[in-house]
Scaffold this motif. Sequence first.
Motif, PDB file in Angstrom:
ATOM      1  N   SER A  69       0.840  -1.196   0.000  1.00 37.67           N
ATOM      2  CA  SER A  69       0.000   0.000   0.000  1.00 37.67           C
ATOM      3  C   SER A  69       0.874   1.245   0.000  1.00 37.67           C
ATOM      4  CB  SER A  69      -0.935   0.006   1.209  1.00 37.67           C
ATOM      5  OG  SER A  69      -0.183   0.000   2.393  1.00 37.67           O
ATOM      6  N   VAL A  70       0.265   2.353  -0.361  1.00 42.29           N
ATOM      7  CA  VAL A  70       0.950   3.645  -0.365  1.00 42.29           C
ATOM      8  C   VAL A  70       0.983   4.164   1.066  1.00 42.29           C
ATOM      9  CG1 VAL A  70       0.837   6.030  -1.188  1.00 42.29           C
ATOM     10  CG2 VAL A  70       0.253   4.150  -2.729  1.00 42.29           C
ATOM     11  N   THR A  71       2.166   4.525   1.548  1.00 43.90           N
ATOM     12  CA  THR A  71       2.281   5.010   2.923  1.00 43.90           C
ATOM     13  C   THR A  71       2.642   6.492   3.007  1.00 43.90           C
ATOM     14  OG1 THR A  71       4.587   4.303   3.058  1.00 43.90           O
ATOM     15  CG2 THR A  71       2.904   2.749   3.838  1.00 43.90           C
ATOM     16  N   GLY A  72       2.945   7.105   1.886  1.00 45.66           N
ATOM     17  CA  GLY A  72       3.266   8.525   1.923  1.00 45.66           C
ATOM     18  C   GLY A  72       3.464   9.076   0.523  1.00 45.66           C
ATOM     19  N   GLN A  73       3.353  10.385   0.405  1.00 45.80           N
ATOM     20  CA  GLN A  73       3.624  11.056  -0.859  1.00 45.80           C
ATOM     21  C   GLN A  73       4.036  12.492  -0.590  1.00 45.80           C
ATOM     22  OE1 GLN A  73       0.171  10.825  -3.348  1.00 45.80           O
ATOM     23  NE2 GLN A  73      -1.194  11.682  -1.830  1.00 45.80           N
ATOM     24  N   LYS A  74       4.951  12.969  -1.414  1.00 46.79           N
ATOM     25  CA  LYS A  74       5.421  14.347  -1.283  1.00 46.79           C
ATOM     26  C   LYS A  74       5.949  14.815  -2.628  1.00 46.79           C
ATOM     27  CE  LYS A  74      10.009  13.011   0.142  1.00 46.79           C
ATOM     28  NZ  LYS A  74      10.915  12.674   1.139  1.00 46.79           N
ATOM     29  N   LEU A  75       6.037  16.113  -2.786  1.00 49.84           N
ATOM     30  CA  LEU A  75       6.550  16.695  -4.017  1.00 49.84           C
ATOM     31  C   LEU A  75       8.069  16.750  -3.943  1.00 49.84           C
ATOM     32  CD1 LEU A  75       5.755  18.049  -6.703  1.00 49.84           C
ATOM     33  CD2 LEU A  75       5.857  20.232  -5.504  1.00 49.84           C
ATOM     34  N   PRO A  77      11.299  18.426  -4.677  1.00 47.32           N
ATOM     35  CA  PRO A  77      11.590  19.816  -5.025  1.00 47.32           C
ATOM     36  C   PRO A  77      12.543  19.978  -6.207  1.00 47.32           C
ATOM     37  CG  PRO A  77      12.715  19.218  -2.994  1.00 47.32           C
ATOM     38  CD  PRO A  77      11.841  18.064  -3.374  1.00 47.32           C
ATOM     39  N   GLN A  78      13.292  18.953  -6.563  1.00 47.02           N
ATOM     40  CA  GLN A  78      14.231  19.074  -7.684  1.00 47.02           C
ATOM     41  C   GLN A  78      13.579  18.758  -9.026  1.00 47.02           C
ATOM     42  OE1 GLN A  78      17.024  16.390  -6.002  1.00 47.02           O
ATOM     43  NE2 GLN A  78      18.276  18.007  -5.099  1.00 47.02           N
ATOM     44  N   SER A  79      12.787  17.704  -9.082  1.00 49.20           N
ATOM     45  CA  SER A  79      12.188  17.297 -10.356  1.00 49.20           C
ATOM     46  C   SER A  79      10.729  17.723 -10.493  1.00 49.20           C
ATOM     47  CB  SER A  79      12.282  15.776 -10.505  1.00 49.20           C
ATOM     48  OG  SER A  79      11.478  15.143  -9.529  1.00 49.20           O
ATOM     49  N   PHE A  80      10.121  18.203  -9.408  1.00 49.07           N
ATOM     50  CA  PHE A  80       8.703  18.571  -9.365  1.00 49.07           C
ATOM     51  C   PHE A  80       7.795  17.398  -9.751  1.00 49.07           C
ATOM     52  CE2 PHE A  80      10.833  22.654  -9.807  1.00 49.07           C
ATOM     53  CZ  PHE A  80      10.340  23.282  -8.682  1.00 49.07           C
ATOM     54  N   GLN A  81       8.268  16.206  -9.427  1.00 46.65           N
ATOM     55  CA  GLN A  81       7.449  15.017  -9.574  1.00 46.65           C
ATOM     56  C   GLN A  81       6.981  14.599  -8.187  1.00 46.65           C
ATOM     57  OE1 GLN A  81       9.851  12.145 -11.705  1.00 46.65           O
ATOM     58  NE2 GLN A  81       8.965  12.813 -13.635  1.00 46.65           N
ATOM     59  N   VAL A  82       5.982  13.733  -8.140  1.00 50.98           N
ATOM     60  CA  VAL A  82       5.456  13.261  -6.869  1.00 50.98           C
ATOM     61  C   VAL A  82       6.237  12.010  -6.464  1.00 50.98           C
ATOM     62  CG1 VAL A  82       3.427  12.450  -5.633  1.00 50.98           C
ATOM     63  CG2 VAL A  82       3.183  14.158  -7.428  1.00 50.98           C
ATOM     64  N   SER A  83       6.833  12.062  -5.291  1.00 47.25           N
ATOM     65  CA  SER A  83       7.534  10.903  -4.742  1.00 47.25           C
ATOM     66  C   SER A  83       6.546  10.143  -3.866  1.00 47.25           C
ATOM     67  CB  SER A  83       8.742  11.345  -3.921  1.00 47.25           C
ATOM     68  OG  SER A  83       9.354  10.223  -3.315  1.00 47.25           O
ATOM     69  N   VAL A  84       6.202   8.934  -4.292  1.00 48.19           N
ATOM     70  CA  VAL A  84       5.229   8.104  -3.587  1.00 48.19           C
ATOM     71  C   VAL A  84       5.983   6.986  -2.882  1.00 48.19           C
ATOM     72  CG1 VAL A  84       3.211   6.607  -3.859  1.00 48.19           C
ATOM     73  CG2 VAL A  84       3.447   8.645  -5.279  1.00 48.19           C
ATOM     74  N   THR A  85       5.742   6.822  -1.576  1.00 50.58           N
ATOM     75  CA  THR A  85       6.376   5.760  -0.805  1.00 50.58           C
ATOM     76  C   THR A  85       5.449   4.551  -0.773  1.00 50.58           C
ATOM     77  OG1 THR A  85       7.476   7.416   0.565  1.00 50.58           O
ATOM     78  CG2 THR A  85       7.419   5.163   1.414  1.00 50.58           C
ATOM     79  N   LEU A  86       5.994   3.395  -1.161  1.00 48.28           N
ATOM     80  CA  LEU A  86       5.228   2.162  -1.227  1.00 48.28           C
ATOM     81  C   LEU A  86       5.757   1.178  -0.201  1.00 48.28           C
ATOM     82  CD1 LEU A  86       5.493   1.702  -5.111  1.00 48.28           C
ATOM     83  CD2 LEU A  86       3.742   2.966  -3.876  1.00 48.28           C
ATOM     84  N   ALA A  87       4.888   0.642   0.640  1.00 45.49           N
ATOM     85  CA  ALA A  87       5.260  -0.413   1.582  1.00 45.49           C
ATOM     86  C   ALA A  87       4.865  -1.739   0.950  1.00 45.49           C
ATOM     87  CB  ALA A  87       4.557  -0.222   2.916  1.00 45.49           C
ATOM     88  N   LEU A  88       5.853  -2.601   0.715  1.00 43.83           N
ATOM     89  CA  LEU A  88       5.613  -3.854   0.010  1.00 43.83           C
ATOM     90  C   LEU A  88       5.767  -5.054   0.931  1.00 43.83           C
ATOM     91  CD1 LEU A  88       7.595  -3.051  -3.253  1.00 43.83           C
ATOM     92  CD2 LEU A  88       5.164  -2.764  -2.818  1.00 43.83           C
ATOM     93  N   ASP A  89       4.999  -6.080   0.654  1.00 45.44           N
ATOM     94  CA  ASP A  89       5.038  -7.336   1.391  1.00 45.44           C
ATOM     95  C   ASP A  89       6.442  -7.936   1.269  1.00 45.44           C
ATOM     96  OD1 ASP A  89       4.700  -9.900   2.403  1.00 45.44           O
ATOM     97  OD2 ASP A  89       2.749 -10.177   1.455  1.00 45.44           O
ATOM     98  N   PRO A  90       7.049  -8.359   2.394  1.00 45.10           N
ATOM     99  CA  PRO A  90       8.415  -8.888   2.336  1.00 45.10           C
ATOM    100  C   PRO A  90       8.536 -10.176   1.535  1.00 45.10           C
ATOM    101  CG  PRO A  90       7.482  -9.200   4.516  1.00 45.10           C
ATOM    102  CD  PRO A  90       6.513  -8.362   3.749  1.00 45.10           C
ATOM    103  N   SER A  91       7.443 -10.895   1.324  1.00 49.97           N
ATOM    104  CA  SER A  91       7.522 -12.135   0.558  1.00 49.97           C
ATOM    105  C   SER A  91       7.565 -11.886  -0.949  1.00 49.97           C
ATOM    106  CB  SER A  91       6.339 -13.051   0.901  1.00 49.97           C
ATOM    107  OG  SER A  91       5.131 -12.465   0.466  1.00 49.97           O
TER     108      SER A  91
END
Length: 162
Positions: A69-75, A77-91
């Motif tokens: 699932s998505v656990t965070g997102q932020k802009l 500042p260098q590329s002006f793209q959205v950095s989305v943090t994904l938490a993935l199942d360890p398996s």
Amino acid sequence: MKGLFRENAGEAIVGLLVVVLAGLFILFAWKHTGGGSYAGGYKVNALFPNASGVSVGTDVRVSGLKVGSVTGQKLDPQSFQVSVTLALDPSVKLPADSSASITSEGLLGSTFVSLTPGGSETLLKSGDTITDTQGAMDLMALIGQFINKPAAPTEGAADKAP
């Protein structure tokens, strides 16, 4: 005090049951909205040019199966793209050259992040960034272009013009 408890024992038990059920509901909601990321899981980032429809708790899927699932997102500042943090199942071990795209289940379906595994021998590890991404499609802009496109001239229209 003991007399008071004996007189209201049924009410006390019902109250305790309500508190326990509320706690279970909160735990369920926490785990299913991205608050409780996968235990022992790993987090990777993905840079998207457009992350419309993605928020904390959005599903991350591989071949249609939820793997995180998505656990965070932020802009960024260098590329002006959205950095989305994904938490993935360890398996789920994904190659480092995997790609990510934002897609939906249909015209009116929910939005999710779809991961497509690559062919690299190296695996993604916690803290890595996926750069091969495709952002969300702006459906309203596509509909607007279709509605507002000029009509194509007919074959005989140029000959009949004065």
